[in-house]
Design a protein around this motif. Structure first.
Motif, PDB file in Angstrom:
ATOM      1  N   ASN A 156       0.791  -1.162   0.019  1.00 43.14           N
ATOM      2  CA  ASN A 156      -0.127   0.205   0.167  1.00 43.14           C
ATOM      3  C   ASN A 156       0.937   1.152   0.047  1.00 43.14           C
ATOM      4  OD1 ASN A 156      -1.607   2.369   1.204  1.00 43.14           O
ATOM      5  ND2 ASN A 156      -3.304   0.590   1.082  1.00 43.14           N
ATOM      6  N   LEU A 161      -3.951   0.972   6.327  1.00 41.18           N
ATOM      7  CA  LEU A 161      -5.091  -0.013   6.005  1.00 41.18           C
ATOM      8  C   LEU A 161      -6.149   0.269   7.038  1.00 41.18           C
ATOM      9  CD1 LEU A 161      -2.739  -3.160   5.568  1.00 41.18           C
ATOM     10  CD2 LEU A 161      -3.715  -1.961   3.834  1.00 41.18           C
ATOM     11  N   GLU A 165     -10.486  -3.409   5.682  1.00 41.36           N
ATOM     12  CA  GLU A 165      -9.519  -4.137   4.531  1.00 41.36           C
ATOM     13  C   GLU A 165      -8.713  -5.246   5.226  1.00 41.36           C
ATOM     14  OE1 GLU A 165      -8.161  -0.398   1.679  1.00 41.36           O
ATOM     15  OE2 GLU A 165      -7.399  -0.311   3.665  1.00 41.36           O
ATOM     16  N   ASP A 168     -11.184  -8.202   6.009  1.00 37.94           N
ATOM     17  CA  ASP A 168     -11.549  -8.973   4.868  1.00 37.94           C
ATOM     18  C   ASP A 168     -10.651  -9.747   4.244  1.00 37.94           C
ATOM     19  OD1 ASP A 168     -14.208  -7.674   5.144  1.00 37.94           O
ATOM     20  OD2 ASP A 168     -13.928  -6.093   3.742  1.00 37.94           O
TER      21      ASP A 168
END
Length: 213
Positions: A156, A161, A165, A168
């Protein structure tokens, strides 16, 4: 130089070294066999066999054996492979083996030097072997779940994050993974801080950011 060419050169050096060593061994084996057979035909007796040997290293190492594989009894002069190998000229093969070893070491060093890495805050992630390394090049040991979370942080651009996110991605089938995520972050923090200049910071429990101290 492309990696496949470096491997081809290394393979060629290894083959050349092996062939050179084998060729020297076989040539020495022929000389030894001829000398022992010559001594055997002259000696006709075990006690005087060694005195007819012209190669000094064979005296005390060469033996006489009796075989019945053919018609009647037959004496054979024999010598161990280790004795023949020690007598053969292995210098050319040693030079080639040394070159092959140095080339292999160079290729490995070149490969590691050009290895694609994602570096951030004194920590580096290798895209090739999927491992994290500290500034000294030592691997940072992580659990599979910690590894996956750190890969998400490094891939990223903002190194940030959200809880959604993370949950999941790591626990897609779990309805409420908040406590599991909290435990994962709590155990990961000291490892990251020990091996780098990074820290994991929480944004009011909604997101986590990997940032430099």
């Amino acid at each position: 130089m492309k990696q496949k060419y470096a491997v081809i050169i290394l393979f060629a050096l290894i083959v050349a070294s092996s062939m050179t060593s084998l060729s020297s061994y076989q040539a020495t084996e022929r000389v030894v066999t001829e000398d022992m057979e010559s001594a055997l035909t002259k000696a006709l007796a075990i006690r005087v066999f060694n005195s007819f040997l012209t190669i000094e290293q064979l005296r005390g190492n060469a033996v006489l054996a009796v075989t019945t594989r053919q018609d009647g009894l037959r004496c054979e002069a024999k010598c161990s492979a280790a004795t023949i190998f020690s007598m053969s000229d292995q210098k050319p093969a040693s030079v080639l083996w040394t070159i092959a070893f140095l080339w292999g070491f160079y290729c490995f060093w070149k490969y590691r030097k050009n290895e694609p890495l994602i570096a951030f805050g004194g920590l580096a992630y290798s895209e090739v072997d999927k491992r994290f390394y500290n500034a000294k090049g030592k691997q940072v040991r992580l659990t599979p779940m910690q590894q996956q979370l750190m890969e998400m942080f490094f891939h990223n651009e903002s190194h940030q994050l959200t809880k959604v996110e993370i949950c999941d991605a790591l626990w897609p089938k779990k309805a409420d993974a908040n406590d599991t995520l909290y435990t994962l972050i709590r155990r990961l923090k000291p490892i990251i801080e020990e091996h780098s200049d990074l820290m994991i910071e929480s944004d009011r429990g909604r997101a986590y950011e990997l940032k430099i101290k």
